[in-house]
Design a protein around this motif. Structure first.
Motif, PDB file in Angstrom:
ATOM      1  N   ILE A   3       5.655  13.062  -0.931  1.00  0.00           N
ATOM      2  CA  ILE A   3       5.724  11.561  -0.537  1.00  0.00           C
ATOM      3  C   ILE A   3       4.542  10.812  -0.864  1.00  0.00           C
ATOM      4  CG2 ILE A   3       5.682  10.094   1.518  1.00  0.00           C
ATOM      5  CD1 ILE A   3       7.225  12.320   3.175  1.00  0.00           C
ATOM      6  N   LEU A   4       4.595   9.761  -1.723  1.00  0.00           N
ATOM      7  CA  LEU A   4       3.405   9.134  -2.195  1.00  0.00           C
ATOM      8  C   LEU A   4       3.582   7.703  -1.603  1.00  0.00           C
ATOM      9  CD1 LEU A   4       3.687   9.968  -5.923  1.00  0.00           C
ATOM     10  CD2 LEU A   4       2.249  11.102  -4.311  1.00  0.00           C
ATOM     11  N   ILE A   5       2.134   7.219  -1.180  1.00  0.00           N
ATOM     12  CA  ILE A   5       2.041   5.762  -0.560  1.00  0.00           C
ATOM     13  C   ILE A   5       1.154   5.140  -1.373  1.00  0.00           C
ATOM     14  CG2 ILE A   5       1.517   4.366   1.591  1.00  0.00           C
ATOM     15  CD1 ILE A   5       3.885   6.618   1.990  1.00  0.00           C
ATOM     16  N   ASN A   6       1.584   3.954  -2.047  1.00  0.00           N
ATOM     17  CA  ASN A   6       0.813   3.193  -2.842  1.00  0.00           C
ATOM     18  C   ASN A   6       0.997   1.444  -2.378  1.00  0.00           C
ATOM     19  OD1 ASN A   6       0.357   5.251  -4.949  1.00  0.00           O
ATOM     20  ND2 ASN A   6       2.330   5.187  -5.451  1.00  0.00           N
ATOM     21  N   SER A   7      -0.217   0.957  -2.948  1.00  0.00           N
ATOM     22  CA  SER A   7      -0.249  -0.514  -2.314  1.00  0.00           C
ATOM     23  C   SER A   7      -0.882  -1.146  -3.404  1.00  0.00           C
ATOM     24  CB  SER A   7      -0.947  -0.853  -1.170  1.00  0.00           C
ATOM     25  OG  SER A   7      -2.024  -0.353  -1.161  1.00  0.00           O
ATOM     26  N   ASP A   8      -0.466  -2.764  -3.570  1.00  0.00           N
ATOM     27  CA  ASP A   8      -1.455  -3.492  -4.543  1.00  0.00           C
ATOM     28  C   ASP A   8      -2.648  -3.881  -3.845  1.00  0.00           C
ATOM     29  OD1 ASP A   8      -1.051  -5.592  -2.787  1.00  0.00           O
ATOM     30  OD2 ASP A   8       0.419  -6.503  -3.956  1.00  0.00           O
ATOM     31  N   ASN A   9      -3.567  -4.348  -4.769  1.00  0.00           N
ATOM     32  CA  ASN A   9      -4.899  -4.676  -4.252  1.00  0.00           C
ATOM     33  C   ASN A   9      -4.686  -5.778  -3.263  1.00  0.00           C
ATOM     34  OD1 ASN A   9      -5.962  -3.320  -6.446  1.00  0.00           O
ATOM     35  ND2 ASN A   9      -6.208  -4.955  -7.906  1.00  0.00           N
ATOM     36  N   GLU A  10      -3.803  -6.439  -3.040  1.00  0.00           N
ATOM     37  CA  GLU A  10      -3.766  -7.655  -1.942  1.00  0.00           C
ATOM     38  C   GLU A  10      -3.448  -6.748  -0.588  1.00  0.00           C
ATOM     39  OE1 GLU A  10      -4.508 -10.539  -2.443  1.00  0.00           O
ATOM     40  OE2 GLU A  10      -5.100 -10.100  -4.718  1.00  0.00           O
ATOM     41  N   VAL A  11      -3.165  -5.718  -0.518  1.00  0.00           N
ATOM     42  CA  VAL A  11      -2.727  -5.037   0.754  1.00  0.00           C
ATOM     43  C   VAL A  11      -3.755  -4.143   1.102  1.00  0.00           C
ATOM     44  CG1 VAL A  11      -1.083  -3.389   1.672  1.00  0.00           C
ATOM     45  CG2 VAL A  11      -0.232  -5.042   0.257  1.00  0.00           C
ATOM     46  N   LYS A  12      -4.329  -4.135   2.497  1.00  0.00           N
ATOM     47  CA  LYS A  12      -5.164  -3.563   2.636  1.00  0.00           C
ATOM     48  C   LYS A  12      -4.788  -2.002   3.498  1.00  0.00           C
ATOM     49  CE  LYS A  12      -8.659  -7.212   3.174  1.00  0.00           C
ATOM     50  NZ  LYS A  12      -7.817  -7.939   2.077  1.00  0.00           N
ATOM     51  N   MET A  13      -5.024  -0.911   2.954  1.00  0.00           N
ATOM     52  CA  MET A  13      -4.490   0.275   3.676  1.00  0.00           C
ATOM     53  C   MET A  13      -5.353   1.373   3.401  1.00  0.00           C
ATOM     54  SD  MET A  13      -0.823   1.982   3.312  1.00  0.00           S
ATOM     55  CE  MET A  13       0.119   0.617   3.534  1.00  0.00           C
ATOM     56  N   ASP A  14      -5.921   1.776   4.502  1.00  0.00           N
ATOM     57  CA  ASP A  14      -6.925   2.805   4.325  1.00  0.00           C
ATOM     58  C   ASP A  14      -6.003   4.343   4.529  1.00  0.00           C
ATOM     59  OD1 ASP A  14      -5.974   3.026   7.238  1.00  0.00           O
ATOM     60  OD2 ASP A  14      -7.916   2.627   7.837  1.00  0.00           O
TER      61      ASP A  14
END
Length: 104
Positions: A3-14
């Motif tokens: 399971i891979l979780i990714n986000s763009d630069n606009e989404v703040k996710m730690d």
């Protein structure tokens, strides 16, 4: 099942956020682990800094053994709502695809 979780630069996710969504996906879609080799989740904010309803996007890609990937997309005002909607959609798609595989 990877399971891979990714986000763009606009989404703040730690890392804690990624771990939360990974665990939620694993719990929700556990019954498909014999059929799916990998899930990729991608979060994005389609309007960047603006607080626009429905601007949170969640895409889930399921890589099914021996088949092309299945992809669903959902939009909502919050990441969690978009994620939950995408989980419901991919569950429906996987049920259909796996039922078809069993029938052949």
């Amino acid at each position: 099942m990877e399971i891979l979780i990714n986000s763009d630069n606009e989404v703040k996710m730690d890392q804690a956020g990624k771990d939360y969504f990974r665990a939620e996906l694993q719990d929700s879609l556990k019954r498909f682990e014999d059929y799916v080799t990998r899930f990729e989740v991608y979060f994005s904010d389609e309007t960047s800094n603006k607080d626009t309803p429905g601007d949170q996007k969640c895409v889930i890609e399921a890589r099914i053994k021996g088949r092309n990937p299945e992809i669903v997309t959902s939009h909502a005002s919050a990441q969690k709502a978009a994620f939950d909607a995408s989980i419901d959609k991919i569950r429906t798609v996987l049920d259909r695809v796996i039922d078809q595989q069993r029938g052949h």
